[in-house]
Each structure stands twice: as structure tokens, then as C-alpha cells.
Design an enzyme around this catalytic site. Structure first.
Site, mmCIF file in Angstrom:
data_model
loop_
_atom_site.group_PDB
_atom_site.id
_atom_site.type_symbol
_atom_site.label_atom_id
_atom_site.label_comp_id
_atom_site.label_asym_id
_atom_site.label_seq_id
_atom_site.Cartn_x
_atom_site.Cartn_y
_atom_site.Cartn_z
ATOM 1 N N SER A 277 0.989 12.134 7.775
ATOM 2 C CA SER A 277 -0.304 12.233 8.470
ATOM 3 C C SER A 277 -1.328 12.976 7.625
ATOM 4 O O SER A 277 -2.507 12.635 7.607
ATOM 5 C CB SER A 277 -0.115 12.951 9.808
ATOM 6 O OG SER A 277 0.542 12.089 10.713
ATOM 7 N N ASP B 140 -9.218 1.869 7.688
ATOM 8 C CA ASP B 140 -10.087 1.488 8.813
ATOM 9 C C ASP B 140 -9.883 0.005 9.150
ATOM 10 O O ASP B 140 -9.699 -0.371 10.310
ATOM 11 C CB ASP B 140 -11.566 1.714 8.465
ATOM 12 C CG ASP B 140 -11.944 3.198 8.487
ATOM 13 O OD1 ASP B 140 -11.192 4.000 9.059
ATOM 14 O OD2 ASP B 140 -13.008 3.534 7.927
ATOM 15 N N PHE C 229 0.868 -1.175 0.000
ATOM 16 C CA PHE C 229 0.000 0.000 0.000
ATOM 17 C C PHE C 229 0.903 1.223 0.000
ATOM 18 O O PHE C 229 1.696 1.409 0.936
ATOM 19 C CB PHE C 229 -0.826 -0.057 1.285
ATOM 20 C CG PHE C 229 -1.863 0.990 1.473
ATOM 21 C CD1 PHE C 229 -3.091 0.907 0.821
ATOM 22 C CD2 PHE C 229 -1.660 2.038 2.363
ATOM 23 C CE1 PHE C 229 -4.080 1.853 1.041
ATOM 24 C CE2 PHE C 229 -2.644 2.987 2.586
ATOM 25 C CZ PHE C 229 -3.858 2.885 1.920
ATOM 26 N N GLU D 274 0.222 2.985 9.707
ATOM 27 C CA GLU D 274 -1.226 2.948 9.430
ATOM 28 C C GLU D 274 -1.962 4.079 10.162
ATOM 29 O O GLU D 274 -3.087 3.915 10.638
ATOM 30 C CB GLU D 274 -1.816 1.571 9.735
ATOM 31 C CG GLU D 274 -1.164 0.506 8.856
ATOM 32 C CD GLU D 274 -2.100 -0.465 8.190
ATOM 33 O OE1 GLU D 274 -3.312 -0.246 8.241
ATOM 34 O OE2 GLU D 274 -1.594 -1.434 7.616
ATOM 35 N N ILE E 289 10.392 -4.301 35.536
ATOM 36 C CA ILE E 289 10.183 -5.401 36.485
ATOM 37 C C ILE E 289 11.334 -6.409 36.407
ATOM 38 O O ILE E 289 11.851 -6.872 37.425
ATOM 39 C CB ILE E 289 8.835 -6.121 36.209
ATOM 40 C CG1 ILE E 289 7.657 -5.200 36.541
ATOM 41 C CG2 ILE E 289 8.734 -7.424 37.007
ATOM 42 C CD1 ILE E 289 6.297 -5.758 36.147
HETATM 43 N N1 CAA Z 1 -13.814 5.989 4.792
HETATM 44 C C1 CAA Z 1 -14.220 6.526 3.604
HETATM 45 N N2 CAA Z 1 -14.069 7.826 3.300
HETATM 46 C C2 CAA Z 1 -13.494 8.622 4.241
HETATM 47 C C3 CAA Z 1 -13.069 8.135 5.487
HETATM 48 C C4 CAA Z 1 -13.241 6.754 5.756
HETATM 49 N N3 CAA Z 1 -12.848 6.216 6.916
HETATM 50 N N4 CAA Z 1 -12.523 9.154 6.192
HETATM 51 C C5 CAA Z 1 -12.634 10.263 5.426
HETATM 52 N N5 CAA Z 1 -13.223 9.932 4.251
HETATM 53 C C6 CAA Z 1 -13.573 10.856 3.155
HETATM 54 C C7 CAA Z 1 -14.475 11.956 3.655
HETATM 55 O O1 CAA Z 1 -15.819 11.552 3.629
HETATM 56 C C8 CAA Z 1 -14.185 13.069 2.675
HETATM 57 O O2 CAA Z 1 -14.834 12.816 1.472
HETATM 58 P P1 CAA Z 1 -15.836 13.918 0.802
HETATM 59 O O3 CAA Z 1 -15.045 15.177 0.616
HETATM 60 O O4 CAA Z 1 -16.257 13.281 -0.457
HETATM 61 O O5 CAA Z 1 -16.938 14.111 1.791
HETATM 62 C C9 CAA Z 1 -12.708 12.867 2.395
HETATM 63 O O6 CAA Z 1 -12.393 11.507 2.717
HETATM 64 C C10 CAA Z 1 -11.813 13.807 3.182
HETATM 65 O O7 CAA Z 1 -12.041 13.566 4.550
HETATM 66 P P2 CAA Z 1 -11.390 14.487 5.668
HETATM 67 O O8 CAA Z 1 -11.695 15.916 5.401
HETATM 68 O O9 CAA Z 1 -11.726 13.907 6.996
HETATM 69 O O10 CAA Z 1 -9.822 14.252 5.360
HETATM 70 P P3 CAA Z 1 -8.555 14.939 6.021
HETATM 71 O O11 CAA Z 1 -7.670 15.445 4.937
HETATM 72 O O12 CAA Z 1 -8.938 15.880 7.116
HETATM 73 O O13 CAA Z 1 -7.754 13.667 6.624
HETATM 74 C C11 CAA Z 1 -7.071 12.118 8.308
HETATM 75 C C12 CAA Z 1 -8.227 12.917 7.639
HETATM 76 C C13 CAA Z 1 -7.792 11.185 9.252
HETATM 77 C C14 CAA Z 1 -6.100 12.991 9.063
HETATM 78 C C15 CAA Z 1 -6.299 11.322 7.210
HETATM 79 O O14 CAA Z 1 -5.486 12.153 6.422
HETATM 80 C C16 CAA Z 1 -5.452 10.200 7.771
HETATM 81 O O15 CAA Z 1 -5.967 9.128 8.121
HETATM 82 N N6 CAA Z 1 -4.121 10.407 7.853
HETATM 83 C C17 CAA Z 1 -3.197 9.339 8.204
HETATM 84 C C18 CAA Z 1 -2.713 8.606 7.001
HETATM 85 C C19 CAA Z 1 -2.288 7.198 7.306
HETATM 86 O O16 CAA Z 1 -2.905 6.485 8.063
HETATM 87 N N7 CAA Z 1 -1.213 6.761 6.651
HETATM 88 C C20 CAA Z 1 -0.737 5.429 6.786
HETATM 89 C C21 CAA Z 1 -0.179 4.945 5.497
HETATM 90 S S1 CAA Z 1 0.062 3.211 5.336
HETATM 91 C C22 CAA Z 1 1.341 2.792 6.351
HETATM 92 O O17 CAA Z 1 1.409 3.230 7.425
HETATM 93 C C23 CAA Z 1 2.454 1.883 5.975
HETATM 94 C C24 CAA Z 1 2.124 0.694 5.257
HETATM 95 O O18 CAA Z 1 2.928 0.170 4.534
HETATM 96 C C25 CAA Z 1 0.793 0.130 5.417
#
Ligand code: CAA
Length: 371
Positions: A125, A233, A116, A354, A328
Site C-alpha cells: 500500500s 487511476d 506492472f 490495484e 439465498i
Molecule cells: N497521478 C499522478 N501523480 C500522482 C497521483 C496520480 N493519481 N497521485 C499522487 N501523485 C503524485 C503526487 O502529485 C506527488 O507528486 P509531487 O511530490 O511531485 O507533488 C507524488 O505522487 C506523491 O503523492 P502522495 O504524497 O499522495 O503519495 P503517497 O506516498 O502518500 O501515496 C497512495 C499515495 C495513494 C497511498 C499510493 O501509495 C497508492 O496508491 N498506494 C497503493 C499502491 C497500489 O495501488 N498498488 C497496486 C500495485 S499493482 C497490482 O495490484 C497488481 C498487478 O499486477 C496490477
């Protein structure tokens, strides 16, 4: 509502515990053999329907597997968690029939490894601010950009890569693409030297004028960000299960250590016993959060809040367990060869990927305040 696992889930958990203890090695190199053994048992595609080469198990069963696996080898745990939830589910949930036919069975059987690719230098973030571009050309897109800290980078065969067709559109310009390792213009960097989870390969990947046919775009143009968020999620529940495995390993090690001391006539100090009791109690609380998040996901409901609660509680606990258990066990635990130091370093990483645990708190608080 049931607060205990069903007989079926208990039996699966026991099966996974035995597999992890007997078959999974916790050595130092990339755990290729572990992945092959898991594939042979069908564990690389547990929650994928049988028609697509998986086992058709529910999401809770998959989390039980990640917990048992991570208790023995957290690196193997993260590789399989990422492969399944954010490596294979993109195809299952958003793939066209043709995309499923091309990749899904191979992923579910473990013949292909999935990855991914979202994170970038200036978009960790704040994932929506990513800079990798997807320029529309006659037969598809040209991808250019660099992704960082990609689990299974270089080892994985298929990457779900997020890129923007128009930065001015913010998250609405982001698309998801299925990129194969062998495609021209795909470059994987050297494995990062990390503090923990050292058996998993984590690299940057670069796309240099990588041509991708339209048939490899996942979902519609502009749907990429929502796809990424919804996949995360599910992914976060897997990482929460990893936290459970690590926390349990630390508590079990320390319990055995104190029992050995006891049998040598050294009663544990009351403070040590109380700390152990508190950690074991919090482990049970974490387990309820993780299993509940898995149940909500399985029901098809929105599990963002439950997944984030489970992820941060469980992985924060894993770090605290390792730290307190080192206290401990004292001097013996200060050696880098002691398993507790390994649990500490591995657990620290689970707080970060994640979505950092600060991001999880944002997701939870937004659900409370804006929901
Ligand atoms: N499911 C579906 N859609 C979602 C959603 C969800 N859980 N959460 C938000 N959305 C949608 C919203 O509905 C919105 O859509 P619309 O404009 O069409 O209504 C859109 O996404 C934007 O939502 P937000 O305004 O809430 O988005 P944001 O820019 O404020 O970001 C955040 C929110 C939670 C901070 C997000 O940026 C986030 O999760 N950041 C962390 C990123 C992350 O987890 N990275 C990990 C990468 S993978 C990894 O770690 C390594 C690997 O190898 C796996």
C-alpha cells in the site's frame, strides 16, 4: 448528461457479451486460448490508437469489454485489464517514439503481454517506500530487487518495473523501466496459490544485477511514482468493471435459481426477494460510477477520485453479492463446484489488487479534504 449507453456502446457491449459467452472458456488452466481469441478480434488493444496496432476505441468501450469478459471468466478479465491499462498504457502515455516502435504495436495486438511490477514485500500500500534499486552505471542502470504478486508474472513479455535511484529521495527517487522477460538477471518465481482468480499467473519477479539500457527507462528519473499513480487511476476503472461483471454473474445466477424454484411451486421468501432487489439496485449504481469514471478518464481530466470510488464500490459490491447470493441459494451453493463460491473468491481478490479498497478510500478522502 446521458444516463444510458449510446447505440454504439450498446452494440459493442452486445458484441462483447456474445464473444465472452461463445468464445471464452472458464476452465482451470492458464487461459492462453482465450487470450489468443481476444487478440484475433483486436480486443487486446481496444483503447490503443489504430496507428499503434489498437482499435482506437474509447475507454468506456474497453470497460464494457472487461465487464462482459469478467462475467464469464474473471481470470481472463484481470489478465487483459492489467495487460491493457498498466501493461500497455505506460508505452502509449510515456513511451518515446523508439520505445513505442519497439513494444506498443506488439502489446496492442496481443503478440506481447504486458505486466506492472510495483508491489514489494514491505511496499504494498505504501508504494513509495519500495526497495528495488536502480544503480546508474556507464551504459544504463543495474536493477536489483524483488517484486511480489505480479499479475501475469512469468507469462508476460514486458514488465514496467519501478525502482529507486536513491531511497533518501522518497518517491522523487523512483524511476520506471521497461524490462523484457528474456533479459539476463530477470527471474520469475512459481505461480502463487491463491484463493481466487486461479487461472491467472501471479508470481514474484526478481531482478539480479539486471542491466537495463537508458533507452528502456520510461519517463525521466524521478517521474516513476507519478507515472505509477496515474496508470493505476486507469487500471482501477478496469478492476471496477471486473467487479461489475462478477456482481452481475452472481445476481443472474441467483435470479435464475429463484425462478426455477418458483416454477417448481416454491415462492421465494420475501427476505430473499428483497435482498435480490437491493443487490440489483446497487449494481445499477455501481455501473453509473464505473461508466462515469471511464467518461472522466476519456475526457482527459483527473479521474483519481472517480476511479477510486468506482473501484471500491463495485468490488465491495461483488463480494457482497456473492456472499448474499450464497445465503439465498442455501445448501446447493455451499459446494465448491457452485459458481457462486468461485465468484466470491474471485471478487475478494478484486478488493485487494490495484490498491486495496482501504487505499481507494484514502484517495477519495484526500481529494475531498485536500482538493
Ligand atoms: N497521478 C499522478 N501523480 C500522482 C497521483 C496520480 N493519481 N497521485 C499522487 N501523485 C503524485 C503526487 O502529485 C506527488 O507528486 P509531487 O511530490 O511531485 O507533488 C507524488 O505522487 C506523491 O503523492 P502522495 O504524497 O499522495 O503519495 P503517497 O506516498 O502518500 O501515496 C497512495 C499515495 C495513494 C497511498 C499510493 O501509495 C497508492 O496508491 N498506494 C497503493 C499502491 C497500489 O495501488 N498498488 C497496486 C500495485 S499493482 C497490482 O495490484 C497488481 C498487478 O499486477 C496490477
Amino acid at each position: 448528461m446521458k444516463f444510458v449507453l449510446s447505440d454504439y456502446h450498446l452494440a459493442k457491449k452486445e458484441e462483447f457479451r456474445q464473444f465472452a459467452e461463445e468464445e471464452i472458456d472458464s476452465g482451470e488452466s492458464y487461459p492462453r486460448k482465450n487470450l489468443q481469441k481476444a487478440a484475433k478480434k483486436g480486443y487486446m488493444g481496444l483503447p490503443v490508437p489504430k496507428e499503434w496496432g489498437g482499435q482506437g476505441e474509447d475507454f468506456l468501450t474497453y470497460t464494457l469489454f472487461i465487464e462482459e469478459l469478467s462475467r464469464v471468466c474473471a481470470s481472463t478479465g484481470v489478465i487483459i485489464a492489467v495487460h491493457t491499462s498498466v501493461g500497455t498504457f505506460p508505452l502509449l502515455y510515456y513511451g518515446t517514439l523508439q520505445q513505442k516502435k519497439s513494444y506498443l504495436s506488439g502489446l496492442a495486438r496481443g503478440e506481447l503481454i504486458g505486466a506492472f511490477a510495483l508491489t514489494e514485500e514491505r511496499a504494498g500500500s505504501d508504494a513509495a517506500s519500495l526497495n528495488t534499486t536502480a544503480k546508474a552505471v556507464s551504459s544504463g542502470y543495474l536493477l536489483n530487487g524483488c517484486k511480489l504478486f505480479i499479475t501475469s508474472g512469468g507469462e508476460a513479455d514486458l514488465y514496467t518495473v519501478f525502482a529507486t535511484v536513491d531511497r533518501n529521495r522518497g518517491h522523487k527517487g523512483i524511476c520506471a523501466f521497461l524490462v523484457e522477460k528474456g533479459m539476463q538477471g530477470f527471474v520469475a518465481g512459481k505461480p502463487e496459490k491463491k484463493m481466487g482468480l486461479n487461472r491467472s499467473s501471479t508470481t514474484e519477479i526478481r531482478m539480479e544485477d539486471l542491466h537495463i539500457p537508458v533507452s528502456n527507462r520510461l519517463g525521466e528519473e524521478g517521474e516513476g511514482f507519478s507515472i505509477a499513480m496515474s496508470l493505476l487511476d486507469g487500471g482501477r476503472i478496469g478492476i471496477a468493471a471486473q467487479g461489475l461483471g462478477l456482481a452481475r454473474a452472481g445476481i443472474e445466477y441467483t435470479t435464475a435459481y429463484l425462478k426455477k424454484q418458483q416454477s417448481a411451486g416454491n415462492e421465494p421468501a420475501e427476505s430473499a426477494a428483497f435482498t435480490l432487489a437491493a443487490l440489483a439496485t446497487r449494481l445499477e449504481a455501481a455501473r453509473l460510477l464505473v461508466y462515469r469514471a471511464a467518461a472522466v478518464k476519456e475526457s482527459g481530466g483527473n479521474c483519481s477520485k472517480e476511479a477510486s470510488m468506482a473501484k471500491y464500490y463495485s468490488t465491495d459490491l461483488a463480494v457482497e453479492v456473492a456472499a448474499r447470493c450464497i445465503d439465498i441459494c442455501g445448501l446447493s451453493a455451499a459446494r465448491s463446484t457452485n459458481p457462486l463460491t468461485g465468484y466470491f473468491c474471485d471478487a475478494k481478490a478484486t478488493q485487494i489488487y490495484e490498491g486495496t479498497n482501504q487505499i481507494q478510500r484514502i484517495v477519495v478522502s484526500r481529494n475531498l479534504l485536500e482538493g
